[in-house]
Design a protein around this motif. Structure first.
Motif, PDB file in Angstrom:
ATOM      1  N   ARG A 292     -20.551  40.448  16.790  1.00  0.00           N
ATOM      2  CA  ARG A 292     -21.153  39.764  15.643  1.00  0.00           C
ATOM      3  C   ARG A 292     -22.674  39.930  15.633  1.00  0.00           C
ATOM      4  O   ARG A 292     -23.301  40.002  14.568  1.00  0.00           O
ATOM      5  CB  ARG A 292     -20.781  38.278  15.697  1.00  0.00           C
ATOM      6  CG  ARG A 292     -21.179  37.499  14.456  1.00  0.00           C
ATOM      7  CD  ARG A 292     -20.451  36.180  14.346  1.00  0.00           C
ATOM      8  NE  ARG A 292     -20.787  35.258  15.443  1.00  0.00           N
ATOM      9  CZ  ARG A 292     -19.958  34.904  16.398  1.00  0.00           C
ATOM     10  NH1 ARG A 292     -18.727  35.397  16.437  1.00  0.00           N
ATOM     11  NH2 ARG A 292     -20.333  34.064  17.350  1.00  0.00           N
ATOM     12  N   LEU A 293     -23.268  40.007  16.829  1.00  0.00           N
ATOM     13  CA  LEU A 293     -24.721  40.149  16.929  1.00  0.00           C
ATOM     14  C   LEU A 293     -25.183  41.592  16.949  1.00  0.00           C
ATOM     15  O   LEU A 293     -26.377  41.866  17.074  1.00  0.00           O
ATOM     16  CB  LEU A 293     -25.211  39.438  18.190  1.00  0.00           C
ATOM     17  CG  LEU A 293     -24.986  37.920  18.212  1.00  0.00           C
ATOM     18  CD1 LEU A 293     -25.360  37.343  19.560  1.00  0.00           C
ATOM     19  CD2 LEU A 293     -25.789  37.243  17.108  1.00  0.00           C
ATOM     20  N   GLY A 294     -24.259  42.519  16.868  1.00  0.00           N
ATOM     21  CA  GLY A 294     -24.623  43.927  16.832  1.00  0.00           C
ATOM     22  C   GLY A 294     -24.980  44.515  18.174  1.00  0.00           C
ATOM     23  O   GLY A 294     -25.583  45.597  18.242  1.00  0.00           O
ATOM     24  N   LEU A 295     -24.627  43.839  19.262  1.00  0.00           N
ATOM     25  CA  LEU A 295     -24.948  44.348  20.593  1.00  0.00           C
ATOM     26  C   LEU A 295     -23.901  45.328  21.111  1.00  0.00           C
ATOM     27  O   LEU A 295     -24.216  46.239  21.875  1.00  0.00           O
ATOM     28  CB  LEU A 295     -25.069  43.178  21.581  1.00  0.00           C
ATOM     29  CG  LEU A 295     -26.156  42.155  21.288  1.00  0.00           C
ATOM     30  CD1 LEU A 295     -26.086  41.019  22.299  1.00  0.00           C
ATOM     31  CD2 LEU A 295     -27.533  42.801  21.301  1.00  0.00           C
ATOM     32  N   LEU A 296     -22.646  45.123  20.726  1.00  0.00           N
ATOM     33  CA  LEU A 296     -21.570  45.984  21.210  1.00  0.00           C
ATOM     34  C   LEU A 296     -20.448  45.975  20.178  1.00  0.00           C
ATOM     35  O   LEU A 296     -19.604  45.085  20.177  1.00  0.00           O
ATOM     36  CB  LEU A 296     -21.045  45.482  22.566  1.00  0.00           C
ATOM     37  CG  LEU A 296     -19.955  46.335  23.216  1.00  0.00           C
ATOM     38  CD1 LEU A 296     -20.520  47.691  23.637  1.00  0.00           C
ATOM     39  CD2 LEU A 296     -19.360  45.607  24.415  1.00  0.00           C
ATOM     40  N   ALA A 297     -20.472  46.967  19.314  1.00  0.00           N
ATOM     41  CA  ALA A 297     -19.454  47.046  18.261  1.00  0.00           C
ATOM     42  C   ALA A 297     -18.196  47.718  18.791  1.00  0.00           C
ATOM     43  O   ALA A 297     -18.269  48.648  19.612  1.00  0.00           O
ATOM     44  CB  ALA A 297     -19.998  47.831  17.070  1.00  0.00           C
ATOM     45  N   PRO A 298     -17.012  47.287  18.383  1.00  0.00           N
ATOM     46  CA  PRO A 298     -15.770  47.964  18.785  1.00  0.00           C
ATOM     47  C   PRO A 298     -15.771  49.400  18.268  1.00  0.00           C
ATOM     48  O   PRO A 298     -16.408  49.725  17.255  1.00  0.00           O
ATOM     49  CB  PRO A 298     -14.682  47.136  18.105  1.00  0.00           C
ATOM     50  CG  PRO A 298     -15.324  45.848  17.717  1.00  0.00           C
ATOM     51  CD  PRO A 298     -16.764  46.141  17.488  1.00  0.00           C
ATOM     52  N   ALA A 299     -15.050  50.239  18.963  1.00  0.00           N
ATOM     53  CA  ALA A 299     -14.902  51.625  18.499  1.00  0.00           C
ATOM     54  C   ALA A 299     -14.013  51.685  17.265  1.00  0.00           C
ATOM     55  O   ALA A 299     -14.153  52.585  16.428  1.00  0.00           O
ATOM     56  CB  ALA A 299     -14.307  52.478  19.618  1.00  0.00           C
ATOM     57  N   HIS A 300     -13.127  50.726  17.121  1.00  0.00           N
ATOM     58  CA  HIS A 300     -12.212  50.717  15.978  1.00  0.00           C
ATOM     59  C   HIS A 300     -11.744  49.284  15.725  1.00  0.00           C
ATOM     60  O   HIS A 300     -11.522  48.519  16.661  1.00  0.00           O
ATOM     61  CB  HIS A 300     -10.989  51.612  16.264  1.00  0.00           C
ATOM     62  CG  HIS A 300      -9.941  51.546  15.198  1.00  0.00           C
ATOM     63  ND1 HIS A 300     -10.095  52.158  13.971  1.00  0.00           N
ATOM     64  CD2 HIS A 300      -8.712  50.938  15.175  1.00  0.00           C
ATOM     65  CE1 HIS A 300      -9.019  51.930  13.226  1.00  0.00           C
ATOM     66  NE2 HIS A 300      -8.167  51.193  13.940  1.00  0.00           N
TER      67      HIS A 300
END
Length: 282
Positions: A27-35
Protein backbone atom coordinates in the motif's frame (compact mmCIF):
# COMPACT_ATOMS: atom_id res chain seq x y z
CA UNK A 1 0.25 -16.72 -14.34
CA UNK A 2 3.91 -17.66 -13.84
CA UNK A 3 4.21 -20.99 -12.02
CA UNK A 4 7.31 -19.69 -10.18
CA UNK A 5 5.30 -17.06 -8.33
CA UNK A 6 4.77 -17.48 -4.59
CA UNK A 7 1.55 -16.89 -2.72
CA UNK A 8 1.65 -14.14 -0.12
CA UNK A 9 1.70 -16.78 2.63
CA UNK A 10 4.62 -18.68 1.12
CA UNK A 11 6.50 -15.46 0.40
CA UNK A 12 5.85 -14.13 3.91
CA UNK A 13 7.30 -17.32 5.40
CA UNK A 14 10.40 -17.10 3.21
CA UNK A 15 10.90 -13.40 3.94
CA UNK A 16 10.15 -13.90 7.65
CA UNK A 17 7.43 -11.27 7.56
CA UNK A 18 3.71 -11.30 8.18
CA UNK A 19 1.17 -11.10 5.37
CA UNK A 20 -0.17 -7.98 7.11
CA UNK A 21 3.25 -6.30 6.83
CA UNK A 22 3.48 -7.21 3.15
CA UNK A 23 0.07 -5.67 2.47
CA UNK A 24 1.20 -2.50 4.25
CA UNK A 25 4.44 -2.35 2.25
CA UNK A 26 2.41 -2.77 -0.95
CA UNK A 27 0.00 0.00 0.00
CA UNK A 28 2.92 2.34 0.72
CA UNK A 29 4.73 1.48 -2.49
CA UNK A 30 7.70 -0.13 -0.75
CA UNK A 31 7.22 -3.66 -2.10
CA UNK A 32 4.64 -4.28 -4.79
CA UNK A 33 3.56 -7.86 -5.62
CA UNK A 34 4.78 -9.26 -8.90
CA UNK A 35 1.20 -10.15 -9.78
CA UNK A 36 -2.28 -9.50 -8.38
CA UNK A 37 -5.09 -11.80 -9.49
CA UNK A 38 -7.85 -9.59 -10.90
CA UNK A 39 -10.60 -12.00 -9.94
CA UNK A 40 -9.55 -12.84 -6.38
CA UNK A 41 -7.25 -9.95 -5.44
CA UNK A 42 -4.65 -12.47 -4.25
CA UNK A 43 -1.08 -11.17 -4.23
CA UNK A 44 1.82 -13.19 -5.65
CA UNK A 45 5.56 -12.51 -5.34
CA UNK A 46 8.78 -13.62 -7.01
CA UNK A 47 11.51 -15.33 -5.04
CA UNK A 48 14.00 -12.60 -6.00
CA UNK A 49 11.90 -10.07 -4.05
CA UNK A 50 12.87 -11.69 -0.75
CA UNK A 51 16.03 -9.57 -0.30
CA UNK A 52 14.07 -6.33 -0.73
CA UNK A 53 11.42 -7.51 1.73
CA UNK A 54 14.04 -8.39 4.34
CA UNK A 55 15.79 -5.05 3.78
CA UNK A 56 12.55 -3.20 4.48
CA UNK A 57 12.09 -5.22 7.66
CA UNK A 58 15.65 -4.48 8.83
CA UNK A 59 15.25 -0.77 8.18
CA UNK A 60 12.03 -0.87 10.20
CA UNK A 61 14.05 -2.29 13.12
CA UNK A 62 15.96 1.01 13.11
CA UNK A 63 12.58 2.74 13.68
CA UNK A 64 13.03 4.36 10.28
CA UNK A 65 9.80 6.00 9.09
CA UNK A 66 8.30 4.39 6.01
CA UNK A 67 8.84 7.56 3.97
CA UNK A 68 12.58 7.45 4.72
CA UNK A 69 12.67 3.75 3.84
CA UNK A 70 11.19 4.61 0.47
CA UNK A 71 14.03 7.13 -0.07
CA UNK A 72 16.66 4.50 0.75
CA UNK A 73 15.05 1.91 -1.52
CA UNK A 74 14.76 4.47 -4.32
CA UNK A 75 18.52 5.04 -4.31
CA UNK A 76 21.37 2.74 -5.27
CA UNK A 77 24.78 1.83 -3.91
CA UNK A 78 26.62 4.60 -2.12
CA UNK A 79 23.66 6.97 -2.42
CA UNK A 80 21.41 4.53 -0.55
CA UNK A 81 24.10 4.02 2.08
CA UNK A 82 24.46 7.78 2.38
CA UNK A 83 20.74 8.21 2.99
CA UNK A 84 20.87 5.57 5.71
CA UNK A 85 23.88 7.31 7.26
CA UNK A 86 22.04 10.66 7.23
CA UNK A 87 19.03 9.11 8.95
CA UNK A 88 21.19 7.50 11.62
CA UNK A 89 23.06 10.76 12.25
CA UNK A 90 19.68 12.38 12.90
CA UNK A 91 18.81 9.58 15.33
CA UNK A 92 22.09 9.98 17.23
CA UNK A 93 21.59 13.74 17.47
CA UNK A 94 18.07 13.24 18.81
CA UNK A 95 19.17 10.60 21.33
CA UNK A 96 22.08 12.75 22.51
CA UNK A 97 19.65 15.60 23.04
CA UNK A 98 17.23 13.37 24.93
CA UNK A 99 20.07 12.12 27.13
CA UNK A 100 20.95 15.71 28.01
CA UNK A 101 17.30 16.50 28.70
CA UNK A 102 16.92 13.43 30.93
CA UNK A 103 19.97 14.49 32.94
CA UNK A 104 18.56 17.99 33.28
CA UNK A 105 15.16 16.70 34.42
CA UNK A 106 16.73 14.28 36.92
CA UNK A 107 18.58 17.20 38.44
CA UNK A 108 15.41 19.23 38.70
CA UNK A 109 13.29 16.43 40.12
CA UNK A 110 15.91 15.43 42.69
CA UNK A 111 16.55 19.00 43.82
CA UNK A 112 20.13 18.99 42.52
CA UNK A 113 19.76 22.21 40.52
CA UNK A 114 22.95 23.78 41.91
CA UNK A 115 24.97 20.68 41.06
CA UNK A 116 23.40 20.57 37.61
CA UNK A 117 24.12 24.22 36.85
CA UNK A 118 27.67 23.80 38.09
CA UNK A 119 28.45 21.67 35.03
CA UNK A 120 28.30 24.79 32.84
CA UNK A 121 31.44 26.92 32.55
CA UNK A 122 30.34 30.56 32.56
CA UNK A 123 32.45 33.60 31.76
CA UNK A 124 32.09 37.17 30.59
CA UNK A 125 33.29 38.43 27.22
CA UNK A 126 33.28 41.91 25.71
CA UNK A 127 31.97 42.34 22.18
CA UNK A 128 32.35 45.53 20.11
CA UNK A 129 29.55 47.47 18.45
CA UNK A 130 28.45 45.75 15.24
CA UNK A 131 26.34 46.60 12.20
CA UNK A 132 23.85 43.76 11.85
CA UNK A 133 21.31 42.81 9.23
CA UNK A 134 18.40 41.10 10.93
CA UNK A 135 15.20 39.15 10.37
CA UNK A 136 12.52 39.00 13.07
CA UNK A 137 9.66 36.54 13.48
CA UNK A 138 7.07 35.34 15.97
CA UNK A 139 7.58 31.58 16.24
CA UNK A 140 6.90 28.71 18.63
CA UNK A 141 9.64 26.39 19.90
CA UNK A 142 8.86 23.53 17.51
CA UNK A 143 9.19 25.83 14.48
CA UNK A 144 12.25 27.66 15.80
CA UNK A 145 15.14 25.44 14.55
CA UNK A 146 13.83 25.44 10.97
CA UNK A 147 13.35 29.20 10.99
CA UNK A 148 16.77 29.88 12.52
CA UNK A 149 18.50 27.80 9.84
CA UNK A 150 16.55 29.40 7.00
CA UNK A 151 16.80 32.99 8.23
CA UNK A 152 20.52 32.82 8.99
CA UNK A 153 21.05 31.28 5.56
CA UNK A 154 19.27 34.21 3.93
CA UNK A 155 21.15 36.78 6.00
CA UNK A 156 24.56 35.16 5.45
CA UNK A 157 23.89 35.25 1.70
CA UNK A 158 23.01 38.94 2.02
CA UNK A 159 26.22 39.56 4.00
CA UNK A 160 28.30 38.45 1.02
CA UNK A 161 26.87 41.45 -0.85
CA UNK A 162 27.47 43.76 2.11
CA UNK A 163 31.22 43.53 2.59
CA UNK A 164 31.15 40.10 4.23
CA UNK A 165 30.45 38.87 7.75
CA UNK A 166 32.41 40.49 10.57
CA UNK A 167 31.40 38.16 13.40
CA UNK A 168 29.42 35.09 14.39
CA UNK A 169 25.68 35.12 13.62
CA UNK A 170 23.36 35.17 16.62
CA UNK A 171 19.69 34.94 17.55
CA UNK A 172 18.13 37.39 20.02
CA UNK A 173 15.05 36.48 22.06
CA UNK A 174 12.96 39.59 22.70
CA UNK A 175 10.43 37.51 24.65
CA UNK A 176 10.09 33.86 25.66
CA UNK A 177 9.90 31.28 22.89
CA UNK A 178 8.25 28.03 24.02
CA UNK A 179 5.39 25.78 22.95
CA UNK A 180 3.02 28.44 24.32
CA UNK A 181 4.90 31.71 23.70
CA UNK A 182 6.04 32.94 20.27
CA UNK A 183 8.70 35.51 21.05
CA UNK A 184 9.56 37.25 18.78
CA UNK A 185 13.04 36.01 17.94
CA UNK A 186 15.51 37.93 15.78
CA UNK A 187 18.27 36.41 13.64
CA UNK A 188 21.27 38.71 13.28
CA UNK A 189 24.36 38.62 11.06
CA UNK A 190 27.16 41.20 11.54
CA UNK A 191 28.21 42.84 8.26
CA UNK A 192 31.04 45.14 7.18
CA UNK A 193 29.22 47.67 4.99
CA UNK A 194 26.27 49.40 6.66
CA UNK A 195 25.25 51.39 3.55
CA UNK A 196 25.25 48.25 1.39
CA UNK A 197 23.23 46.39 4.04
CA UNK A 198 20.60 49.12 4.17
CA UNK A 199 20.39 49.15 0.38
CA UNK A 200 19.99 45.36 0.34
CA UNK A 201 17.24 45.47 2.96
CA UNK A 202 15.40 48.20 1.07
CA UNK A 203 15.63 46.45 -2.28
CA UNK A 204 15.43 42.72 -1.56
CA UNK A 205 14.72 42.33 2.13
CA UNK A 206 11.33 41.70 3.62
CA UNK A 207 10.12 45.17 4.63
CA UNK A 208 7.93 43.85 7.44
CA UNK A 209 10.69 41.87 9.16
CA UNK A 210 14.17 42.68 7.74
CA UNK A 211 16.09 45.59 9.28
CA UNK A 212 19.63 46.94 9.62
CA UNK A 213 20.80 48.41 12.92
CA UNK A 214 23.90 49.00 15.01
CA UNK A 215 24.17 46.53 17.87
CA UNK A 216 25.92 48.42 20.71
CA UNK A 217 29.06 47.17 22.38
CA UNK A 218 28.22 44.87 25.26
CA UNK A 219 29.59 42.61 27.97
CA UNK A 220 28.08 39.15 27.74
CA UNK A 221 27.78 36.48 30.42
CA UNK A 222 27.83 33.24 28.46
CA UNK A 223 28.29 29.49 28.49
CA UNK A 224 29.29 27.22 25.62
CA UNK A 225 27.08 24.25 24.71
CA UNK A 226 27.13 21.34 22.28
CA UNK A 227 24.88 20.66 19.32
CA UNK A 228 22.90 18.12 21.36
CA UNK A 229 22.33 20.68 24.10
CA UNK A 230 20.90 23.26 21.69
CA UNK A 231 17.59 21.43 21.29
CA UNK A 232 14.58 22.71 23.21
CA UNK A 233 13.82 22.21 26.10
CA UNK A 234 17.26 21.00 27.29
CA UNK A 235 18.83 24.30 26.22
CA UNK A 236 16.82 25.88 29.05
CA UNK A 237 19.32 24.41 31.54
CA UNK A 238 22.07 26.55 30.00
CA UNK A 239 19.96 29.72 30.16
CA UNK A 240 19.05 29.00 33.78
CA UNK A 241 22.67 28.28 34.70
CA UNK A 242 23.81 31.64 33.30
CA UNK A 243 20.98 33.45 35.08
CA UNK A 244 21.87 31.80 38.40
CA UNK A 245 25.55 32.67 37.92
CA UNK A 246 24.66 36.29 37.14
CA UNK A 247 22.62 36.53 40.35
CA UNK A 248 25.51 35.10 42.36
CA UNK A 249 27.92 37.62 40.82
CA UNK A 250 25.58 40.56 41.40
CA UNK A 251 25.23 41.25 37.67
CA UNK A 252 22.05 42.68 36.17
CA UNK A 253 20.63 41.82 32.77
CA UNK A 254 21.21 44.64 30.26
CA UNK A 255 19.28 43.29 27.28
CA UNK A 256 17.55 40.24 25.83
CA UNK A 257 19.21 36.83 25.87
CA UNK A 258 20.80 35.37 22.76
CA UNK A 259 22.39 32.33 21.16
CA UNK A 260 25.66 32.91 19.27
CA UNK A 261 26.36 30.30 16.60
CA UNK A 262 30.11 30.19 15.97
CA UNK A 263 30.53 26.74 14.32
CA UNK A 264 29.52 25.00 11.10
CA UNK A 265 26.21 23.47 12.21
CA UNK A 266 25.98 20.87 9.44
CA UNK A 267 29.52 19.60 9.97
CA UNK A 268 29.25 19.41 13.77
CA UNK A 269 28.51 16.19 15.65
CA UNK A 270 26.16 15.92 18.65
CA UNK A 271 28.97 16.51 21.17
CA UNK A 272 30.77 19.33 19.32
CA UNK A 273 30.52 22.88 20.78
CA UNK A 274 28.45 25.04 18.43
CA UNK A 275 26.75 27.78 20.42
CA UNK A 276 27.19 30.29 23.24
CA UNK A 277 24.11 31.01 25.38
CA UNK A 278 24.56 34.62 26.46
CA UNK A 279 23.02 37.54 28.35
CA UNK A 280 24.15 41.18 28.09
CA UNK A 281 25.06 42.32 31.63
CA UNK A 282 25.97 45.44 33.52
Amino acid sequence: MDDDLLTIGAFAARARLSAKALRLYDRLGLLAPAHVDEATGYRYYRADQVDRARLVALLRQLDMPLARIAEVLGAEGTEAAGRLAAYWADVETRVAGQRTLAEYLRGRLSGRSSEMYGKFVIETVDVPAQVVITERRHTLADELPTWIGASLGRLEAAARECGGMTGAPFVVYHAEVSMESDGPAESCVPVADEAAARAWAAERGRPWETTVRVEPAARLACTRITKAQVAHPQILAAFEAVEQWMAGEGLRMAGPSREVYFADWDAAGPHDPVCDVAFPVR
